[in-house]
Design a protein around this motif. Structure first.
Motif, short mmCIF file in Angstrom:
data_model
loop_
_atom_site.label_atom_id
_atom_site.label_comp_id
_atom_site.label_asym_id
_atom_site.label_seq_id
_atom_site.Cartn_x
_atom_site.Cartn_y
_atom_site.Cartn_z
N TYR A 1 0.83 -1.20 0.00
CA TYR A 1 0.00 0.00 0.00
C TYR A 1 0.87 1.26 0.00
CZ TYR A 1 -3.20 3.57 1.69
OH TYR A 1 -3.92 4.73 1.85
N CYS A 2 1.87 1.27 0.86
CA CYS A 2 2.77 2.43 0.95
C CYS A 2 3.55 2.64 -0.35
CB CYS A 2 3.72 2.29 2.13
SG CYS A 2 2.90 2.42 3.73
N THR B 1 5.03 4.47 10.21
CA THR B 1 3.70 4.00 10.59
C THR B 1 3.80 2.99 11.73
OG1 THR B 1 2.88 4.36 8.35
CG2 THR B 1 1.62 2.84 9.74
N VAL C 1 -9.51 2.02 18.64
CA VAL C 1 -9.00 1.22 17.53
C VAL C 1 -9.33 -0.24 17.79
CG1 VAL C 1 -6.94 0.53 16.26
CG2 VAL C 1 -7.12 2.84 17.16
N ALA D 1 -6.60 -1.95 10.05
CA ALA D 1 -7.24 -0.72 9.59
C ALA D 1 -6.55 0.50 10.18
CB ALA D 1 -8.72 -0.72 9.96
N TYR D 2 -6.17 0.40 11.45
CA TYR D 2 -5.49 1.51 12.11
C TYR D 2 -4.16 1.81 11.43
CZ TYR D 2 -2.96 4.32 15.39
OH TYR D 2 -2.22 5.32 15.94
N PHE E 1 -3.18 1.11 8.37
CA PHE E 1 -3.39 1.66 7.03
C PHE E 1 -3.82 3.13 7.12
CE2 PHE E 1 -2.74 -2.49 5.57
CZ PHE E 1 -2.74 -2.53 4.19
N ARG E 2 -4.68 3.43 8.07
CA ARG E 2 -5.11 4.82 8.25
C ARG E 2 -3.93 5.68 8.70
NH1 ARG E 2 -9.18 4.20 11.65
NH2 ARG E 2 -7.99 4.67 13.50
N ALA E 3 -3.10 5.16 9.59
CA ALA E 3 -1.92 5.90 10.06
C ALA E 3 -0.96 6.14 8.90
CB ALA E 3 -1.22 5.14 11.19
N THR F 1 -1.76 6.35 5.72
CA THR F 1 -2.40 7.35 4.86
C THR F 1 -2.20 8.75 5.42
OG1 THR F 1 -4.07 5.74 4.16
CG2 THR F 1 -4.59 8.08 3.83
N ASN F 2 -2.46 8.91 6.71
CA ASN F 2 -2.32 10.23 7.34
C ASN F 2 -0.87 10.70 7.32
OD1 ASN F 2 -5.05 10.39 7.83
ND2 ASN F 2 -4.88 9.57 9.90
N GLN F 3 0.07 9.79 7.54
CA GLN F 3 1.49 10.15 7.51
C GLN F 3 1.88 10.61 6.10
OE1 GLN F 3 3.61 10.33 10.00
NE2 GLN F 3 5.51 10.57 8.88
#
Length: 159
Positions: free
Chosen positions: A35-36, A53, A73, A78-79, A81-83, A85-87
């Motif tokens: 993903y990254c 992350t 959480v 999911a956490y 992946f969200r972290a 994305t936010n990073q």
């Protein structure tokens, strides 16, 4: 703040906790890395993003955010992946701000009182809150405290 000194025992305990955490998130790591890599388009940047992350996730476990009934959480995957994305979004915003600063410096002549072209460029490239803070500081000489109050943010964000 206490005068407590970190000992070798503390370091050993932290290492043990870190490796236990890595064992737990290992099943997710491959997908997270893929993903990254799709986000960053670079294997090296992806690895940096994964590491950042995982470190943030580890910090959250120490605070208790990844377990318990009251946990915000419930799904570690999911956490993470969200972290990630936010990073990544934070990195993109920072890069955008750096480009904006460089463009403003190039376009504004240091001895000129005419900053209109630079402010117009800033308006195009910045968020409304960023532009308002820039305009209030550079155009109207407000203090950082006043700008933070006007924009509804902290002084650190205004800086």
């Amino acid at each position: 703040m206490t005068d407590r000194v970190l000992t070798d025992s503390d370091a050993q305990s932290s290492r043990e906790q870190w490796f236990r955490y890595l064992d737990v998130v290992e099943p997710v790591r491959g997908e997270l890395h893929s993903y990254c890599q799709r986000l960053t388009h670079s294997i090296w940047d992806a690895e940096d993003l994964v590491q950042d992350t995982l470190l943030k996730g580890f910090a959250m476990t120490a605070r208790g955010d990844l377990h318990g009934e009251q946990s915000p959480v419930r799904n570690a995957k999911a956490y993470l992946f969200r972290a990630a994305t936010n990073q990544w979004l934070d990195q993109q915003r920072k890069a955008r701000r750096e480009i904006l600063r460089a463009q403003i410096e190039i376009e504004a002549e240091p001895d000129s009182n005419d900053v209109k072209p630079a402010l117009e460029k800033a308006l195009q490239l910045s968020s409304p809150a960023e532009f308002a803070a820039l305009l209030l500081k550079e155009g109207f000489d407000f203090t950082l405290d006043e700008i933070a109050d006007f924009v509804g943010t902290s002084v650190g964000t205004v800086k």
